[in-house]
Every structure is written in C-alpha cells, then in structure tokens.
Design an enzyme around this catalytic site. Structure first.
Site, short mmCIF file in Angstrom:
data_model
loop_
_atom_site.label_atom_id
_atom_site.label_comp_id
_atom_site.label_asym_id
_atom_site.label_seq_id
_atom_site.Cartn_x
_atom_site.Cartn_y
_atom_site.Cartn_z
N ARG A 99 14.56 57.14 53.54
CA ARG A 99 14.11 57.93 54.59
C ARG A 99 15.39 58.79 54.91
O ARG A 99 16.53 58.75 54.70
CB ARG A 99 13.84 57.01 55.76
CG ARG A 99 13.21 57.95 57.08
CD ARG A 99 11.69 58.53 56.68
NE ARG A 99 10.88 58.66 57.75
CZ ARG A 99 9.90 59.52 57.67
NH1 ARG A 99 9.90 60.34 56.74
NH2 ARG A 99 9.37 59.87 58.88
N THR A 372 1.87 63.96 52.02
CA THR A 372 2.77 63.00 51.24
C THR A 372 2.05 62.49 50.17
O THR A 372 1.17 62.89 49.78
CB THR A 372 2.70 61.74 52.50
OG1 THR A 372 3.29 61.94 53.53
CG2 THR A 372 3.69 60.39 51.86
N THR A 390 7.85 61.94 50.77
CA THR A 390 7.14 62.90 51.53
C THR A 390 8.14 64.00 51.81
O THR A 390 9.33 63.70 51.62
CB THR A 390 6.57 62.41 52.94
OG1 THR A 390 6.00 63.51 53.68
CG2 THR A 390 7.66 61.89 53.52
N ASN A 392 7.03 65.90 54.72
CA ASN A 392 6.38 65.76 55.93
C ASN A 392 5.20 66.79 55.91
O ASN A 392 4.03 66.65 55.29
CB ASN A 392 7.12 66.15 57.09
CG ASN A 392 6.47 65.73 58.63
OD1 ASN A 392 5.75 65.08 58.62
ND2 ASN A 392 7.20 66.35 59.38
N ASP A 414 9.39 64.34 63.08
CA ASP A 414 8.78 62.84 63.33
C ASP A 414 9.84 62.09 64.31
O ASP A 414 9.29 60.82 64.71
CB ASP A 414 8.73 62.31 61.85
CG ASP A 414 7.73 62.22 61.08
OD1 ASP A 414 6.71 63.08 61.66
OD2 ASP A 414 7.44 61.89 59.93
N SER A 443 8.49 56.11 60.29
CA SER A 443 7.36 56.59 59.43
C SER A 443 5.93 55.60 59.41
O SER A 443 6.20 54.44 59.84
CB SER A 443 7.93 56.33 58.08
OG SER A 443 7.09 56.73 56.99
N SER A 444 5.17 56.10 58.83
CA SER A 444 3.93 55.24 58.47
C SER A 444 3.81 54.86 57.14
O SER A 444 2.90 54.29 56.67
CB SER A 444 2.76 56.21 58.87
OG SER A 444 2.63 56.43 60.28
N GLY A 463 -1.17 60.17 53.93
CA GLY A 463 -2.31 60.28 55.07
C GLY A 463 -1.71 60.18 56.49
O GLY A 463 -2.41 60.10 57.47
N GLY A 464 -0.40 60.39 56.80
CA GLY A 464 0.23 60.20 58.01
C GLY A 464 -0.14 58.81 58.68
O GLY A 464 -0.10 57.82 58.08
#
Length: 572
Positions: A99, A372, A390, A392, A414, A443-444, A463-464
């Site tokens: 990340r 993403t 990703t 973003n 984010d 993050s997801s 897909g956020g």
C-alpha cells in the site's frame, strides 16, 4: 465468452494413508496452472513466464507489471496493492502489503483551503494527491524472495508490450475523456496520452517508450532502479515541478510489509484473506461468521438476501471506527474476528425486519474508487497468488512525471483528510484513518483464498467499497457449489451501513424479491436510481477474477468476469 476454460484431467492421484477405503482420492498438487486477470495480455504474460520455468510468484510479477502497462486506468507502477501468497512447499501464507504511504508534507492542514475547507482539487488531482508508490517494491520482493527466475526475466513481457504497444480499448478511452481536463494539465502526461494534439481513441496503438525504460531500470537495478537513481530523480523532479513535496529519503525508504493474513473458518472452508490496512479480511470474518448461524442455502432469495445485508451492515459499521494502518492504530482484531463477537452481532438481527442503520450508532464509512484490478494464479506446484492493485481514481492523480511514463496514484484521498467531511465519493472518515508521515491509507482490497478437503480457490475483484461484498458473494457462491465462471458472473448487491440502502446491479433481484425486501423495511437503490438515498447504482460493477483447483478430479478452471470484455482466464 472470452475466458479460455480448459479443465485438464490429470493422472497420478494419491490416496492418503488414513483415508477410508471408499473415500475419494485427492491430488496433492495440480499438473498444470491457471491464471485469471483483467486483461488477456496480462494473463498471457503470466503463462509465458510459467512456460519459461517460473512459478506462480514469477508469473505474478509478469501479470502485475503487464497490468501496470495495459490498465493505466486501474493500476500502475505509481500505485500499490496487496499480494496474498501461499507457498506450497512450506504451506505458509503471507500477505505482502504494498500500500502507498503518506509523505511527511501531506498533513491534514495541507489539504485545507484558506477558509479551512477540504481542497478537493488537491486531494484527488496532481502531486499532493499521490502517496509514495509501493507496487515496484512488491515486484522486487516477489521475485527476490519467492520466485525462481530473475526479475529481469519476469518483467520482459511488460517491457515488450510497453515498447511495442497494444490497442486502446473502450473503457480506457472513455476513462481518459472523463479525466482529460486534469491529465492535460501536466506536460509529462500530455506527452504520453496525446498524439499530434489529439487524445487516445479506441483502436489506437498505444506505445509507452518512457515506461518501458523505467521498467528496464527496475529490471536491471531492482529496488534502487526505481526508488533511487535516474527514475527516483525524475519522480522527485516531476512531483516538485507539479507543486508537491516528496523527499529522496521518503522515496528510498519505502518498504513492503509482510503481514500475517486473517484466517478463519466458514462451514467446511478455511478462508485466508487480507489483514489491515485492508479492511476486507476483518469484515469478511465478521460477515461470514454471522451468517454461519443460519442455513442460508435453504432459504428463499428474499430472506437469504435480508440476512446477508444485515451482516454487511454490521461489518461496515465496525470498519469505520476500528480500522486503519496497524502500524499506527491499535485494532481489536481478535475481538472483531471472533465467533463470540459474531454471535453477539447475530443476536441483534431480526429474521424478518431490517435494522435501521441509525440504530447502530456512528457515522458514514470511508470508500475508495472502483478503478482497481485483480488477478488470481495457481501453478503446478500448488503455489497461489491473489493480488489486488490500484491507483485509486480513474488514471490516479493524472500526473506523469516527465521522463518516467509512471502515472502517479491519488490514494491520499483514501485518508480522512478532514474528519467528518465527505471525500470525493461523498463519504467521511475519522481519526483511525487520518494521514501521518509513512502511514498507509485504509483499503477495501480483499484478495482471498478458500480451501477445503476437495477444493482450492483464489478470488478477488476491484470495486471500491463494494470489493468486500463482492468477495463475500463469491465465497457464498462457491459454498453453494457453483463453478469458477458461474461465481465470476454472479449478480451483485451491496450494503455499507450508511447510506442505509441496498445497492443492486440490474437483474440482481426479481420483482417478488424486491417487494419482500421492501416489506421487511429495506430500501433498494436500483441502477440509475438515487432516490432511495444511495449513489444511484451503476448497471454493473466489479471485475472478479478467480481460479479453482478441484482436488478430487485434479482439474483446474478459471473464471473471468463477463462484465469486462478484455479480461481472460486460462488453464494449461
């Protein structure tokens, strides 16, 4: 249907010594490999490296770097991601956390305008919106510590495609038009995306010679080939020219974190998934362990959906207040992932009535954008990779520092840049996700493994904030006995606590199910309709990529989301 699905019947099945005489035999490793990714060139790149004697981790370098070339709308060397790994020889699972991190200059105050309001242009566009990239460091780590081939070999497909070019596809061209005003602010971006003053169009051959040279420096120099040396100097100069403040020490000091995955059981499945700073694993553990108290497979669609939504609602509420970068925030992970905690949440669910979200105290959940990408790999040794990466927003920050070809992320959005103030997606965050120097934003992204006595599965999706619920529905699909392609094609619905509404794809529910859910007190946001208080669900969402190994028949299969016309799954 574009995925290539060629299940292979393999020989040499082995009985375990303690098996009953009539028990089915199960293979100890597949005699082949399967890859599913968001672009057919990336899938082919991974297969090319496997054919050269590489393993799943070498293939992951090839797939990831090729996606960085062919899916700039979704990911790239200027972004980051999570890589969930299973080493077959040792049986160990780890997650590489790549990340992005916050530069020291990117304080909350730096994102406020003169009136003290959030400066939205600064938070999503240009140099200030960009965190220190993590993806190149992850590629170096994957190759050096887990692969069999040199990094230089595994990066060759991406280098070749960047230099020779590939056809621009519809989503890429459309995405550029939506971000054109921002991207054309920067000379480095204009040099890449304009041809004789005209933007890229569908069908154009898109060449990126500067990105090819950046990849070559990474291949030759490893970590230093990106974070120091010529590439590092060009990145720092480009950020400075665009008004941002990165330092050489911050860039060269980036580190990939090896983290222990979240592991829990659901029915007879062992689930291995992403830990913080991803919110996905904890949320999945909560939702699935809530649902384990019911036989949802035997229920009608309305009651099954009702209980799944109620589990989603509670997990997303907890996501808001407890989750962030574990290096900066104390997360009660053992509590949030425990069966006792899930049992307590289950007790608050009425089997016939929706729980209004305002009865679960709190404030809205932070989101991340849909753009993403994900890929899944199983190789013939049984090694596995599930990776989600990703930049973003569409095309990230829009900024390419001159001479690099590297499109920088806009992941700073984010963070909770101003607590209690909605971000670009109309949602808010809080102290656990506030920016600090070196901190990773929540993050997801949720790369996930599933395994039981008979099957091994890798799955994930972009897909956020909907990533987690798409993976949840995929797990429930496999648990119901669906195959890989069926899981990739499943209709999707989503609830994230606030706004208090079920978002659904077109055709996700029939009219009878909709009426039953509404009678229970649920509000449903159908595609194009924001009247229910949601975001106005898009027609479809996500891009799930999954591979499955059936150990009874020793066959491999792959599923690539039919919503994405350029994705592919291939088995060899």
């Amino acid at each position: 249907m574009k995925p290539i699905l060629r299940p292979l019947l393999l020989l040499g099945l082995l009985f375990t010594p303690l098996a009953w005489a009539d028990a089915p035999t199960r293979a100890t490793h597949p005699d082949g490999a399967a890859i599913a990714s968001g672009h057919q060139l990336a899938t082919q790149a991974g297969m090319e490296i496997l054919a050269q004697g590489g393993n799943a981790f070498d293939a992951a370098v090839a797939v990831s770097s090729t996606l960085a070339v062919v899916e700039p709308i979704s990911s790239g060397l200027g972004g980051g991601g999570f890589f969930l790994l299973h080493d077959a020889a040792s049986g160990k699972d780890i997650m590489l956390d790549a990340r992005e991190t916050a530069p020291a200059a990117a304080t909350e105050a730096a994102f406020l305008d003169k009136d003290g309001n959030l400066d939205r242009d600064r938070s999503v566009n240009g140099a200030w919106s960009a965190g220190i990239p993590g993806l190149p460091a992850a590629l170096v780590e994957l190759s050096g510590k887990h692969g069999k081939l040199p990094l230089k070999s595994s990066l060759q497909p991406a280098i070749r495609i960047a230099r020779e070019g590939f056809p621009v596809y519809a989503r890429m061209a459309k995405g550029y038009q939506s971000r054109r005003e921002v991207m054309e602010r920067y000379a480095g971006t204009r040099e890449v995306y304009l041809r004789n003053g005209k933007p890229i169009a569908e069908g154009d051959l898109f060449r990126q010679p500067e990105l090819a040279r950046t990849l070559e420096r990474l291949a030759d120099g490893g970590f230093d080939g990106f974070y120091r040396g010529q590439t590092g100097k060009l990145l720092l100069a480009g950020v400075k020219q665009a008004g941002g403040r990165w330092t050489a020490d911050e860039l060269a000091g980036y580190t990939v974190k090896a983290r222990a995955p979240i592991v829990f059981n659901y029915n007879d499945w062992k689930i291995t998934t992403a830990p913080p700073p991803s919110s996905g694993g904890i949320a999945l553990a909560s939702m699935l362990q809530i649902l384990e108290g019911w036989d949802i497979k035997s229920m009608d669609a309305a009651h099954r959906t009702h209980l799944v939504v109620e589990a989603m609602r509670r997990a997303y509420r907890d996501r808001t207040f407890f989750l962030g970068d574990p290096d900066f925030v104390d997360i009660p992970q053992n509590v949030l992932t425990s069966k006792d905690y899930a049992q307590g949440l289950r007790a608050t669910i009425h089997p016939e009535k929706a729980t209004p979200s305002d009865l679960l105290s709190g404030n809205p959940t932070p989101l991340e954008d849909d753009e993403t990408t994900h890929f899944s790999i199983i190789d013939q040794e049984g090694n596995r990779v599930g990776a989600t990466q990703t930049v973003n927003l569409l095309y990230g920050s829009g900024l390419i520092p001159k001479g690099t070809g590297v499109l920088l992320n806009n992941e700073m959005d984010d963070f909770a840049l101003k607590p209690g103030t909605p971000n670009a997606f109309g949602v808010m965050g809080y102290e656990a996700n506030a920016p600090k120097a070196g901190k990773r934003m929540l993050s997801s992204m949720t790369p996930t493994f599933m395994e039981n006595a008979d099957k091994v599965v890798v799955l994930g999706t972009p897909g956020g904030s909907r990533i987690i619920t798409m993976v949840l529905l995929g797990i429930l699909g496999y648990d119901q006995g669906l195959g890989a392609q069926q899981v990739a094609a499943l209709p999707r619905y989503h609830h994230q606590w606030l706004p208090d509404v079920i978002e659904a794809e077109s055709g996700a529910f029939d009219e009878g199910t909709i009426k039953q859910l509404q009678a229970m007190g649920h509000r449903i946001d159908l595609p194009g309709d924001s009247a229910a208080g949601g975001r106005g669900s898009s027609h479809v969402w996500g891009n799930l990529q999954t591979v499955e190994w059936d150990r009874r028949s020793n066959t491999l299969s792959g599923g690539s989301d039919p919503r994405n016309p350029v994705g592919s799954a291939e088995v060899r």
